[in-house]
Design a protein around this motif. Structure first.
Motif, PDB file in Angstrom:
ATOM      1  N   PRO A 170       6.326  -5.617  -2.898  1.00 29.55           N
ATOM      2  CA  PRO A 170       6.288  -5.026  -4.035  1.00 29.55           C
ATOM      3  C   PRO A 170       4.916  -4.419  -4.597  1.00 29.55           C
ATOM      4  N   ALA A 171       4.978  -3.364  -5.208  1.00 27.77           N
ATOM      5  CA  ALA A 171       3.789  -2.488  -5.741  1.00 27.77           C
ATOM      6  C   ALA A 171       4.263  -2.161  -7.268  1.00 27.77           C
ATOM      7  N   TYR A 172       3.784  -2.399  -8.365  1.00 29.35           N
ATOM      8  CA  TYR A 172       3.965  -2.241  -9.586  1.00 29.35           C
ATOM      9  C   TYR A 172       2.872  -1.283 -10.319  1.00 29.35           C
ATOM     10  N   PRO A 173       3.196   0.075 -10.321  1.00 27.71           N
ATOM     11  CA  PRO A 173       2.198   0.867 -10.862  1.00 27.71           C
ATOM     12  C   PRO A 173       1.394   0.424 -12.150  1.00 27.71           C
ATOM     13  N   ARG A 174       2.192  -0.001 -13.131  1.00 27.34           N
ATOM     14  CA  ARG A 174       1.769  -0.535 -14.146  1.00 27.34           C
ATOM     15  C   ARG A 174       0.591  -1.438 -14.211  1.00 27.34           C
ATOM     16  N   GLU A 175       1.126  -2.644 -13.266  1.00 32.65           N
ATOM     17  CA  GLU A 175       0.063  -3.722 -13.004  1.00 32.65           C
ATOM     18  C   GLU A 175      -1.146  -3.184 -12.335  1.00 32.65           C
ATOM     19  N   VAL A 213      -0.070   7.655  -8.270  1.00 33.36           N
ATOM     20  CA  VAL A 213      -0.910   8.614  -8.532  1.00 33.36           C
ATOM     21  C   VAL A 213      -0.622   9.013 -10.001  1.00 33.36           C
ATOM     22  N   ALA A 214       0.654   9.168 -10.256  1.00 37.74           N
ATOM     23  CA  ALA A 214       0.977   9.905 -11.451  1.00 37.74           C
ATOM     24  C   ALA A 214       0.581   8.840 -12.431  1.00 37.74           C
ATOM     25  N   ALA A 215       0.941   7.610 -12.376  1.00 37.07           N
ATOM     26  CA  ALA A 215       0.527   6.759 -13.423  1.00 37.07           C
ATOM     27  C   ALA A 215      -1.054   6.572 -13.690  1.00 37.07           C
ATOM     28  N   GLY A 216      -1.760   6.927 -12.798  1.00 39.77           N
ATOM     29  CA  GLY A 216      -3.370   7.077 -12.923  1.00 39.77           C
ATOM     30  C   GLY A 216      -3.646   8.198 -13.601  1.00 39.77           C
ATOM     31  N   LYS A 217      -3.168   9.163 -13.307  1.00 36.28           N
ATOM     32  CA  LYS A 217      -3.887  10.453 -14.078  1.00 36.28           C
ATOM     33  C   LYS A 217      -4.115  10.578 -15.550  1.00 36.28           C
ATOM     34  N   PRO A 218      -3.099   9.953 -16.476  1.00 37.61           N
ATOM     35  CA  PRO A 218      -3.395   9.895 -17.571  1.00 37.61           C
ATOM     36  C   PRO A 218      -4.596   9.158 -18.230  1.00 37.61           C
ATOM     37  N   LEU A 219      -4.923   8.078 -17.171  1.00 38.20           N
ATOM     38  CA  LEU A 219      -6.005   7.211 -17.424  1.00 38.20           C
ATOM     39  C   LEU A 219      -7.118   7.444 -16.594  1.00 38.20           C
ATOM     40  N   LYS A 220      -7.234   8.706 -16.028  1.00 37.50           N
ATOM     41  CA  LYS A 220      -8.288   9.110 -15.403  1.00 37.50           C
ATOM     42  C   LYS A 220      -8.834   8.103 -14.189  1.00 37.50           C
ATOM     43  N   ILE A 221      -7.849   7.762 -13.677  1.00 34.43           N
ATOM     44  CA  ILE A 221      -8.034   6.738 -12.373  1.00 34.43           C
ATOM     45  C   ILE A 221      -7.358   7.267 -11.292  1.00 34.43           C
TER      46      ILE A 221
END
Length: 243
Positions: A170-175, A213-221
């Motif tokens: 499992p991989a959880y973008p939020r975590e 990738v999408a989860a990281g964009k608004p956080l500049k990660i």
């Protein structure tokens, strides 16, 4: 006959002579010339004194396939292995013997990881691939690991974010994003293994990468890459244009 080890004039049966001969061959020709099972025997000499360990070494290789796979095997799997010695007596793996082999693997992993701590990971790609092969190529279950990097792409941490089965972790973008923020990591490399040996991504691997990738964009990660490790090699999803 003396064991030839570190202490005493202990008299051993014929396998003591075998130990001496194997040690002499290792000294004369170098340990790199030894097959996997004999190198494993040399490890086991220290853990199992005054017993014939060749059958156990061969049983471990037969069970896991190769020396790297033996050393990286889960302790609970090692404990399932046993063999009969030259007197027909059962010789079983114990928690202490399994731990000795696991320590050898961990020492190797840390030695190979050391160059990554002294340079930017992106410019040390060959060292990174070597590290990942040792760490994951023979792992019997899927692991999802994250390499957290700082702004200079130096390694902050290598953490396991998910343990799985033989074909899924499992991989959880939020975590992943939460942990990156905790570590002040602005760059990330995703890594997981395929126990099947084939490092090519599934559609599920590609879709999950795009979500992270999408989860990281608004956080500049930034997600630099997603690497899949198998016995047959390492695949970069970025290099094959998967995201």
């Amino acid at each position: 006959m003396s064991d030839g080890g570190d202490g005493g004039d202990v008299t051993l049966p014929d396998h003591g002579g075998h130990r001496n001969r194997l040690r002499q061959r290792a000294r004369a020709g170098g340990v790199s010339a030894l097959p996997d099972y004999e190198l494993l025997e040399l490890f086991l000499f220290r853990s199992i004194p005054q017993r014939d360990v060749k059958p156990l070494a061969k049983a471990l290789i037969a069970r896991f396939g190769a020396l790297p796979a033996v050393l990286s095997a889960p302790l609970e799997d090692m404990l399932q292995v046993s063999a009969l010695d030259n007197k027909g007596k059962a010789l079983k793996m114990t928690p202490d013997i399994a731990l000795d082999l696991a320590l050898m693997f961990e020492a190797t992993r840390r030695m190979i990881a050391e160059p990554l701590k002294r340079s930017t990971v992106i410019s040390s790609w060959s060292a990174l691939i070597a590290y990942l092969k040792v760490t994951l190529a023979h792992e019997p279950r899927e692991q999802f690991r994250i390499l957290f990097l700082d702004k200079k792409n130096q390694l902050i941490a290598d953490e396991i974010m998910g343990h799985g089965t033989v074909d899924h972790a499992p991989a959880y973008p939020r975590e992943i994003m939460r942990r990156a923020l905790e570590l002040s990591s602005s760059n990330v490399i995703l890594v997981h293994n395929h126990p099947s040996g084939d490092p090519m991504p599934s559609q599920g691997d590609i879709d999950m990468t795009k979500l992270i990738v999408a989860a990281g964009k608004p956080l500049k990660i930034t997600i630099h890459d997603h690497l899949i490790v198998g016995r047959e090699g390492v695949t970069s999803l970025k290099q094959i244009g998967a995201f």
